[in-house]
Design a protein around this motif. Structure first.
Motif, short mmCIF file in Angstrom:
data_model
loop_
_atom_site.label_atom_id
_atom_site.label_comp_id
_atom_site.label_asym_id
_atom_site.label_seq_id
_atom_site.Cartn_x
_atom_site.Cartn_y
_atom_site.Cartn_z
N SER A 211 0.66 -1.17 0.02
CA SER A 211 0.09 0.01 0.12
C SER A 211 0.94 1.22 -0.25
O SER A 211 0.54 2.24 -0.84
CB SER A 211 -0.67 0.14 1.12
N GLU B 185 10.89 2.68 6.22
CA GLU B 185 10.77 1.57 6.43
C GLU B 185 11.38 0.95 7.45
O GLU B 185 12.61 1.42 7.56
CB GLU B 185 10.82 0.96 4.82
N ALA C 226 -1.54 -15.21 -3.83
CA ALA C 226 -2.45 -15.61 -5.10
C ALA C 226 -3.17 -14.43 -5.28
O ALA C 226 -3.67 -13.76 -4.17
CB ALA C 226 -3.22 -16.67 -5.04
N ARG D 257 6.30 -12.92 -2.94
CA ARG D 257 6.24 -11.74 -2.24
C ARG D 257 7.79 -12.03 -1.12
O ARG D 257 8.39 -13.12 -0.87
CB ARG D 257 5.23 -11.94 -1.01
N ASN E 86 -3.15 -2.91 5.31
CA ASN E 86 -3.91 -3.79 6.51
C ASN E 86 -4.17 -2.80 7.51
O ASN E 86 -4.90 -3.12 8.42
CB ASN E 86 -2.69 -4.76 7.10
N GLY F 108 -5.49 -10.02 0.51
CA GLY F 108 -5.33 -8.57 0.68
C GLY F 108 -4.66 -7.76 -0.01
O GLY F 108 -4.28 -6.58 0.21
C1 LIG Z 1 1.41 -15.77 5.03
C2 LIG Z 1 0.38 -14.66 4.42
C3 LIG Z 1 0.11 -15.17 3.14
C4 LIG Z 1 -0.91 -14.15 2.51
N1 LIG Z 1 -1.26 -14.64 1.29
C5 LIG Z 1 -2.30 -13.94 0.41
C6 LIG Z 1 -2.82 -14.29 -0.66
O1 LIG Z 1 -2.32 -15.32 -1.09
N2 LIG Z 1 -3.40 -13.41 -1.53
C7 LIG Z 1 -3.43 -12.28 -1.14
O2 LIG Z 1 -4.07 -11.36 -1.91
N3 LIG Z 1 -3.10 -11.80 0.25
C8 LIG Z 1 -2.47 -12.48 0.92
N4 LIG Z 1 -1.86 -12.06 2.46
C9 LIG Z 1 -2.13 -10.79 2.84
C10 LIG Z 1 -1.20 -9.53 2.07
O3 LIG Z 1 0.05 -10.12 2.00
C11 LIG Z 1 -1.45 -8.45 2.73
O4 LIG Z 1 -2.87 -7.87 2.45
C12 LIG Z 1 -0.51 -7.15 2.23
O5 LIG Z 1 0.85 -7.64 1.98
C13 LIG Z 1 -0.90 -6.04 3.09
O6 LIG Z 1 -0.15 -4.95 2.19
P1 LIG Z 1 0.28 -3.60 3.35
O7 LIG Z 1 0.77 -2.52 2.34
O8 LIG Z 1 -0.79 -3.37 4.20
O9 LIG Z 1 1.46 -4.39 4.26
P2 LIG Z 1 2.77 -4.75 3.54
O10 LIG Z 1 2.94 -5.15 2.34
O11 LIG Z 1 3.22 -6.15 4.64
O12 LIG Z 1 3.92 -3.77 4.13
C14 LIG Z 1 4.03 -3.14 5.25
C15 LIG Z 1 5.37 -2.47 5.35
O13 LIG Z 1 5.52 -1.80 6.35
C16 LIG Z 1 6.74 -2.22 7.12
N5 LIG Z 1 6.50 -1.63 8.61
C17 LIG Z 1 6.35 -2.44 9.54
N6 LIG Z 1 6.20 -1.62 10.80
C18 LIG Z 1 6.90 -0.37 10.35
C19 LIG Z 1 7.13 0.77 11.20
N7 LIG Z 1 7.05 0.64 12.49
N8 LIG Z 1 7.92 1.66 10.40
C20 LIG Z 1 8.11 1.63 9.16
N9 LIG Z 1 7.91 0.42 8.44
C21 LIG Z 1 7.07 -0.47 9.09
C22 LIG Z 1 6.99 -3.41 6.77
O14 LIG Z 1 8.42 -4.00 7.03
C23 LIG Z 1 6.75 -3.68 5.56
O15 LIG Z 1 7.69 -3.38 4.31
C24 LIG Z 1 -1.25 -13.12 3.12
C25 LIG Z 1 -0.56 -12.56 4.09
C26 LIG Z 1 0.06 -13.38 4.60
C27 LIG Z 1 0.87 -13.05 6.37
#
Ligand SMILES: Cc1cc2nc3c(=O)[nH]c(=O)nc-3n(C[C@H](O)[C@H](O)[C@H](O)COP(=O)(O)OP(=O)(O)OC[C@H]3O[C@@H](n4cnc5c(N)ncnc54)[C@H](O)[C@@H]3O)c2cc1C
Length: 369
Positions: free
Chosen positions: A11, A30, A44, A98, A262, A274
């Motif tokens: 995101s 990050e 997926a 990922r 998230n 997600g």
């Molecule tokens: C095991 C697993 C399997 C999954 N399988 C699927 C799937 O098959 N299909 C699907 O659509 N979704 C899947 N998901 C869900 C999907 O991965 C997440 O919904 C998505 O990655 C969330 O994106 P995001 O941008 O919220 O967080 P992320 O992509 O996780 O990015 C968050 C970033 O913030 C950084 N961060 C954390 N805390 C801090 C801080 N305090 N300061 C600075 N940076 C920080 C982290 O290091 C990371 O780089 C899965 C999740 C998991 C855990």
């Protein structure tokens, strides 16, 4: 405008790319030492859960100028219950990778970002809020949001996964629905090469599930995968995620803070997907910041999908192994196959609508957190 993005994941990076498109350069913070610096796993995109978007890669490229590529197209999904098996075929979605891999979704996104990324950041949200006019919270962790505002937590899930070596078809995914090792949850196999795949086991942390020992469930799952694939699979890496939160926050925006991915509630409860919702939420934040949209309004379809997805999960949680066997047998038909692959049919919406009563029936029972 001086914009800080906390978290360079799906995101946060999608938000940065979109802001840059409109001539704004945010600064990303990050906490890890590089983008995707975590375990490698296959994930997926399933169009049946994302409709009306059918090809999310084409959609992101054409509508939002974000160019990404998958590991492969999913052409076959095998559903396995305790004693039954169903095979779905056709254009069923995409597999991607990922984490640390050069071609992971986050690494592909980061190569499109020109803005500065500060790695190893330990700067808390409160400090960013003082130093910048706007903060985008994109830490991938709903627990962080819950510290700042009301977060309606619907469930948390324990996830255990591994990279396995064997012989795989990159277009063929396996999903296990079996309470013997995935109580009220699922197991899945997502190959990310001909030789490597991720297997993941996930189940909700309800009080009555606390009696299970994760390691015992995992061994059962792993042995079952080996048996079903007729292979002795070698585990080369593994990961565990505890109390992974599913829920939605009350306010996608508070003052000049925006919650994305998230952090806003992009994880869909039914099968834990997600990625697309996270990328879209980052884009929507950028649109709002540039005066091209209203974040609350843009999120409405995603919030509705979340509710449908939660209804589907709540209904599926009621199924014992016998009922799961029946469900899987029903799926093994051309009719179900065509409903899942039909581009004009919104399966999640239809199921979520029919199953809505499960949201109310089970609310009290699940309100344990
Ligand atoms: C095991 C697993 C399997 C999954 N399988 C699927 C799937 O098959 N299909 C699907 O659509 N979704 C899947 N998901 C869900 C999907 O991965 C997440 O919904 C998505 O990655 C969330 O994106 P995001 O941008 O919220 O967080 P992320 O992509 O996780 O990015 C968050 C970033 O913030 C950084 N961060 C954390 N805390 C801090 C801080 N305090 N300061 C600075 N940076 C920080 C982290 O290091 C990371 O780089 C899965 C999740 C998991 C855990």
């Amino acid at each position: 405008m001086e914009i800080a993005i906390m978290g360079a994941g799906l995101s946060g990076l999608a938000c940065a790319i979109t802001l840059e498109k409109y001539g704004i350069k945010p600064i990303l913070f990050e906490k890890r030492s590089r983008v995707g610096d975590r375990f490698v796993n296959g994930e997926a995109f399933l169009p049946a859960l994302n409709r009306p978007i059918n090809d999310c890669y084409a959609y992101l490229a054409e509508k939002h100028g974000i160019n990404l590529h998958p590991v492969s197209n999913i052409k076959k999904i095998t559903l396995l219950s305790e004693t039954n098996k169903a095979t779905l075929h056709g254009h069923l979605g995409f597999l991607n990778i990922r984490g640390r891999d050069h071609d992971s979704l986050e690494c592909q996104l980061s190569r499109q970002v020109k803005s500065e990324i500060n790695f190893n950041s330990q700067i808390p949200y409160e400090t960013l809020l003082q130093d910048f006019t706007h903060v985008v919270l994109a830490t991938g962790d709903a627990a962080y949001t819950a510290k700042i505002q009301d977060f309606q937590q619907d469930l948390t899930v324990t996830l255990k996964g591994a990279t396995i070596e064997g012989s795989f078809d990159k277009r063929h995914v396996g999903i296990w629905l079996n309470n013997n090792f995935a109580p009220q949850g699922y197991g899945y196999l997502l190959p990310f090469s001909e030789k490597e795949a991720t297997i993941t086991l996930g189940y909700p942390d309800y009080p009555h599930n606390q009696r299970y020992d994760l390691e015992t469930l995992w061994q059962k799952f792993y042995r079952r995968v080996c048996k079903d694939l007729h292979q002795e699979l070698r585990i080369t890496d593994n990961f565990e995620v505890t109390r992974y939160m599913f829920g939605t926050c009350r306010n996608p925006r508070i003052g000049n803070t925006f919650f994305a991915g998230n952090c806003v509630g992009a994880m869909m409860p039914a099968f834990g997907f997600g990625q697309l919702a996270s990328i879209l939420s980052g884009i929507f934040v950028a649109d709002d910041l540039c005066g091209l949209g209203n974040y609350n309004e843009s999120l409405k379809p995603l919030k509705q999908s979340y509710r449908y997805s939660l209804a589907v999960r709540r209904a599926m949680e009621q199924l014992d192994n016998h009922k799961l066997d029946v469900l899987v047998r029903l799926c093994d038909s051309e009719l179900v196959n065509s409903l899942i692959t039909s581009q004009n049919f919104n399966l999640l919406k239809m199921l979520g609508f029919i199953l809505q009563p499960y949201l109310w029936k089970t609310r009290q029972f699940h309100n344990y957190a």
